[in-house]
Write an enzyme that holds these catalytic residues in place. Structure first.
Site, PDB file in Angstrom:
ATOM      1  N   HIS A 361      -6.160   2.689   9.027  1.00 22.00           N
ATOM      2  CA  HIS A 361      -7.228   2.089   9.255  1.00 22.00           C
ATOM      3  C   HIS A 361      -8.402   2.941   8.799  1.00 22.00           C
ATOM      4  CE1 HIS A 361      -5.389  -1.849  11.186  1.00 22.00           C
ATOM      5  NE2 HIS A 361      -5.433  -1.804   9.796  1.00 22.00           N
ATOM      6  N   ARG A 468       2.524  -9.333   4.046  1.00 20.31           N
ATOM      7  CA  ARG A 468       3.652  -8.815   4.858  1.00 20.31           C
ATOM      8  C   ARG A 468       3.812  -9.244   6.022  1.00 20.31           C
ATOM      9  NH1 ARG A 468       0.185  -4.805   2.716  1.00 20.31           N
ATOM     10  NH2 ARG A 468       1.196  -3.097   1.147  1.00 20.31           N
ATOM     11  N   ARG A 504       5.978 -12.813   1.977  1.00 19.34           N
ATOM     12  CA  ARG A 504       7.278 -12.445   2.044  1.00 19.34           C
ATOM     13  C   ARG A 504       7.844 -12.527   3.289  1.00 19.34           C
ATOM     14  NH1 ARG A 504       7.230  -5.996   0.909  1.00 19.34           N
ATOM     15  NH2 ARG A 504       6.746  -6.004   3.054  1.00 19.34           N
ATOM     16  N   GLU A 603      12.949  -5.545  -7.380  1.00 22.53           N
ATOM     17  CA  GLU A 603      12.763  -4.434  -6.818  1.00 22.53           C
ATOM     18  C   GLU A 603      13.991  -3.692  -6.719  1.00 22.53           C
ATOM     19  OE1 GLU A 603      10.956  -4.420  -2.982  1.00 22.53           O
ATOM     20  OE2 GLU A 603      12.024  -6.187  -2.207  1.00 22.53           O
ATOM     21  N   ASN A 626       6.736  -0.111  -6.438  1.00 21.73           N
ATOM     22  CA  ASN A 626       7.137   1.054  -5.624  1.00 21.73           C
ATOM     23  C   ASN A 626       8.467   1.352  -5.100  1.00 21.73           C
ATOM     24  OD1 ASN A 626       4.429   0.969  -5.538  1.00 21.73           O
ATOM     25  ND2 ASN A 626       3.986   0.761  -3.334  1.00 21.73           N
ATOM     26  N   ASP A 627       9.318   0.202  -4.660  1.00 27.47           N
ATOM     27  CA  ASP A 627      10.666   0.390  -4.629  1.00 27.47           C
ATOM     28  C   ASP A 627      11.404   0.449  -5.916  1.00 27.47           C
ATOM     29  OD1 ASP A 627      10.389   0.375  -1.798  1.00 27.47           O
ATOM     30  OD2 ASP A 627      10.870  -1.457  -1.351  1.00 27.47           O
ATOM     31  N   ARG A 637      10.397   8.786  -1.896  1.00 25.07           N
ATOM     32  CA  ARG A 637       9.004   9.636  -2.000  1.00 25.07           C
ATOM     33  C   ARG A 637       8.710   9.948  -0.864  1.00 25.07           C
ATOM     34  NH1 ARG A 637       4.234   5.079  -3.393  1.00 25.07           N
ATOM     35  NH2 ARG A 637       4.725   3.544  -1.698  1.00 25.07           N
ATOM     36  N   CYS A 674       3.208  -6.400  -7.627  1.00 21.84           N
ATOM     37  CA  CYS A 674       2.300  -5.975  -6.227  1.00 21.84           C
ATOM     38  C   CYS A 674       2.412  -4.653  -5.588  1.00 21.84           C
ATOM     39  CB  CYS A 674       2.626  -6.942  -5.038  1.00 21.84           C
ATOM     40  SG  CYS A 674       4.335  -7.225  -4.845  1.00 21.84           S
TER      41      CYS A 674
END
Length: 754
Positions: A361, A468, A504, A603, A626-627, A637, A674
């Site tokens: 944050h 999320r 999701r 993904e 990403n995935d 990663r 995304c």
């Protein structure tokens, strides 16, 4: 030998100063191997030579002075071949190069082996002996093993920016490397900020008067809540609503009955208020820090920050008036969001946090404030540089301390450029995301840190492309009820009235397990996770879907997205359960309610070969790049050993994304992405060229990507894509795209996304 090897490697890895560590290591190797000389040459790729940096046996005056070209001498040959070289009489070898200053006339036998990390030669370690003989297999094996184990530690030292400068008899760091947390450049003196109260310093103590301690805790919480209200008021109008909502999450935690009850219960067990706070908060922190998902793991910092605020008020500390420079770069062991809020109006120019990542944050708020930030520096001596002049490069994650005038001048030029860039971006915030030749690409937000966080229409986005839902589950101590979930989702849906919000379904697994639903697996990325858990536990899935659909009554902007889809069977079963929940609610409410669109995340590589069949079952595709990149390249990663292999611009990833786009177009399925690629300048250009309809990203990237889209044509983007598809490495692809954007006047936006 093995014991000596472990000891040498351990001593080297724990050393603070590189030159002293190398000096100690060469002496120890010479002693253990009973040789006459041990030396280390380090590679300098800018000057294309090896530099003699440490030796026990060669002339001391040659250290830091003698160089050998990459294609010269025995050291150069070892580096070129990338394998050991064992010679009985080095002088007779064709590559031997005589260097009189090192005074090795009496040395004959030579054994050298490269120090290699992630495919790059960092240097050469060698031993020499007066006796003309071949070194034994055991000796060669020892040196090869030693070099392999030293490589990672040496690479880490070099990544932190250490360099050798023997003529000054000291070690110089041109820069210290961290993680880029917020883009931009700051030039100012360092101000070291230490916490006013720290739970880690609390010694556990008992107290007999539990009622008194509970009352003290309540007073401290009330005062802390008032402080966060004041922080929120100070930030109103300074940053967007999204960033102010960070502190709404803090206030939500303060008002959590569950957290308060746990602390009360601990006090009633005989602990004082400060000790009870420490016991409960430490347990939460451990749970979050144990998670592999970096995004979620960063919430531990928020909980610790909140607890330290409460502790400060428990200790009834007076607000100390700090003496701050007129302008400064704050350096702290852990820079927190509340710390930034305290300092943002007092001359703060830049941020350096020894811990944390760009998902914290603090980093998110720094981006909203437009303050350059470097996270995760992991340099314990940095706090000794209080008041030193510094440069924070928030693009590259580099920190320069006491920089030279020429470097200051160069970076001041970048600061001036950036000011002009920010003003440009502001002019398109409220404009549509349309290319020069009329192609519309919707930009959406990735969200989910809290019920309100990141929900800002002023970011210029059109809805939420990824919400999320697992974050509220992780902040609970048991599975939330349908009513609790419905309230969360309703708040999100109403925040984006008349704009799509894609939620999701619960995406947990071994890397993101819940404290009340632990999942332990050796390989969580290939394990029981995502939709697999939802199907195996329909009672949990139905509850969540019912809560979503119930929240959507009267809103009508909900879209449901299924994660980790790898087969048609999973889609069929998930849709069956969604339909069940939908018809149950229609019957309970005695009305026909709007049925949300259902989509899937692409993904898992197997889904790429099922796209035609999947197109007939769902309403939209959303690529989780990403995935998908991790699975395509077989790279975790978060694993430091292979993280450098993770690259979304790998040709196989680019070609896979293009194939998905072609299939989606052929079957008329709306397509979004995304992942981090969407928020990267050159990535966005490629995705637009491929035909992606929507790009979902973090709020701070929206304006920059919108500017790029509005200043490029589909024809230009597609010409770039055509060339990219012929390239064979990620490096070639990125270099080419950077050059192309530079040529059309968008080069500054590429750097702004680094």
């Amino acid at each position: 030998m093995l014991t000596n090897l472990r000891r040498i490697v351990l001593e080297f890895s724990q050393a603070v100063e590189l030159d002293k560590a190398l000096e100690r290591m060469t002496s120890e190797v010479k002693r253990v191997m009973n040789t006459d000389c041990c030396s280390v040459h380090l590679a300098d790729y800018q000057k294309q030579h090896f530099l003699l940096v440490a030796s026990d046996g060669l002339a001391k005056e040659s250290l830091g002075q003698t160089t050998i070209g990459f294609s010269e001498g025995l050291i150069g040959l070892v580096g070129q071949r990338e394998e050991p070289l064992n010679l009985a009489d080095a002088r007779k070898h064709a590559h031997f190069k005589y260097a009189p200053e090192v005074k090795e006339d009496e040395l004959n036998a030579f054994l050298g082996t490269p120090i290699i990390h992630q495919g790059q030669v960092l240097g050469v370690i060698s031993i020499q002996q007066k006796e003309a003989r071949h070194f034994t297999e055991t000796e060669e094996s020892f040196l090869v093993t030693l070099s392999a184990q030293l490589a990672a530690s040496l690479a880490h030292a070099q990544n932190r920016g250490w360099s050798m400068q023997r003529d000054k008899k000291q070690q110089v760091r041109p820069y210290i490397q961290g993680v880029a947390g917020s883009p931009g450049v700051a030039i100012a003196p360092i101000f070291v900020r230490r916490p006013k109260a720290d739970l880690r310093n609390i010694t556990l103590e008992h107290h007999s008067d539990s009622k008194q301690q509970i009352e003290l805790l309540k007073q401290a919480i009330r005062k802390t809540r008032a402080e966060f209200i004041q922080i929120t008021e100070q930030l109103q109008g300074v940053v967007n609503e999204a960033s102010v909502d960070i502190f709404e999450m803090y206030k939500h935690l303060l008002e959590s009955e569950q957290l308060g009850q746990e602390i009360h219960t601990t006090i009633e067990q005989g602990w004082c208020a400060q000790s009870a706070l420490k016991i409960v908060i430490d347990a939460y922190v451990v749970q979050f820090e144990a998670l592999e998902d970096e995004y979620v793991r960063e919430r531990a910092s928020d909980i610790r920050d909140l607890a330290n605020r409460i502790l400060q008020n428990l200790q009834e500390q007076d607000e100390r008036q700090e003496t701050l420079p007129e302008t400064f770069i704050v350096v702290a062991e852990e820079v927190t969001a509340s710390m930034l809020a305290d300092l943002q109006h007092q001359g703060l120019q830049g941020v350096v946090s020894l811990s944390g990542s760009n998902n914290s944050h603090a980093a998110i708020l720094a981006r909203a404030l437009g303050v350059p930030a470097i996270m995760g520096v992991q340099e314990s001596t940095l706090t000794t540089f209080n008041h030193a002049m510094a440069i924070v490069d928030g693009y590259s994650g580099e920190l320069f301390i006491n920089p030279e005038k020429s470097l200051l001048k160069e970076y001041q030029h970048l600061v001036n450029e950036e000011i002009a860039l920010v003003e440009k971006i502001k002019t398109v915030e409220t404009l549509p995301s349309v290319t020069v030749d009329g192609r519309c690409v919707e930009l959406q937000l990735n969200a989910g840190l809290s019920s309100g966080f990141e929900h800002s229409k002023r970011a210029g986005a059109k809805g939420v492309g990824l919400y999320r839902t697992e974050i509220p589950f992780m902040e609970s101590r048991s599975f939330p009820s349908e009513q609790e979930q419905s309230i969360w989702y309703y708040n999100v849906l109403t925040a984006f009235e008349n704009q799509p919000v894609t939620m999701r379904t619960l995406d947990i697994g071994g890397d993101k397990s819940l404290p009340y639903f632990p999942i332990k697996e050796e390989n969580p990325f290939l394990g029981w996770r995502g939709v697999r858990i939802s199907i195996d536990h329909p009672e949990l899935f139905l509850l969540q879907v019912r809560a979503m659909i119930r929240a959507n009554v009267g809103c009508g902007n909900l879209e449901i997205m299924l994660p980790m889809i790898s087969s048609l069977v999973e889609v069929d079963e998930a849709i069956r359960l969604i339909n069940q929940a939908y018809f149950e609610l229609c019957q309970e409410l005695n009305e026909t309610i709007l049925k949300p669109k259902i989509g899937i995340m692409i993904e898992v590589p197997s889904a790429l070969f099922l796209l035609p069949e999947l197109a007939g079952k769902v309403d939209f595709f959303s690529v989780g790049s990403n995935d998908l990149t991790q699975y395509l390249l077989a790279v975790d990663r978060n694993n430091a050993r292979v993280a450098h292999l993770y690259n979304a611009y790998h040709p196989s990833v680019i070609r896979a994304l293009y194939e998905i786009a072609k299939q989606a177009k052929q079957h008329a399925v709306p397509l979004s992405l995304c992942g981090e690629l969407a928020g990267d300048a050159i990535g966005a250009v490629l995705l637009v060229a491929m035909g992606y309809d929507k790009l979902s990203m973090n709020p701070h990237n929206v304006g920059r990507i919108k500017w790029i889209i509005r200043h490029i044509s589909m024809e230009q983007a597609q010409a770039m894509l055509a060339n990219v598809l012929t390239l064979t490495s990620a490096k070639e692809i990125k270099n080419y795209l950077n050059e192309q954007l530079e040529a059309i006047g968008l080069g500054g936006f590429v750097r702004a996304g680094m």
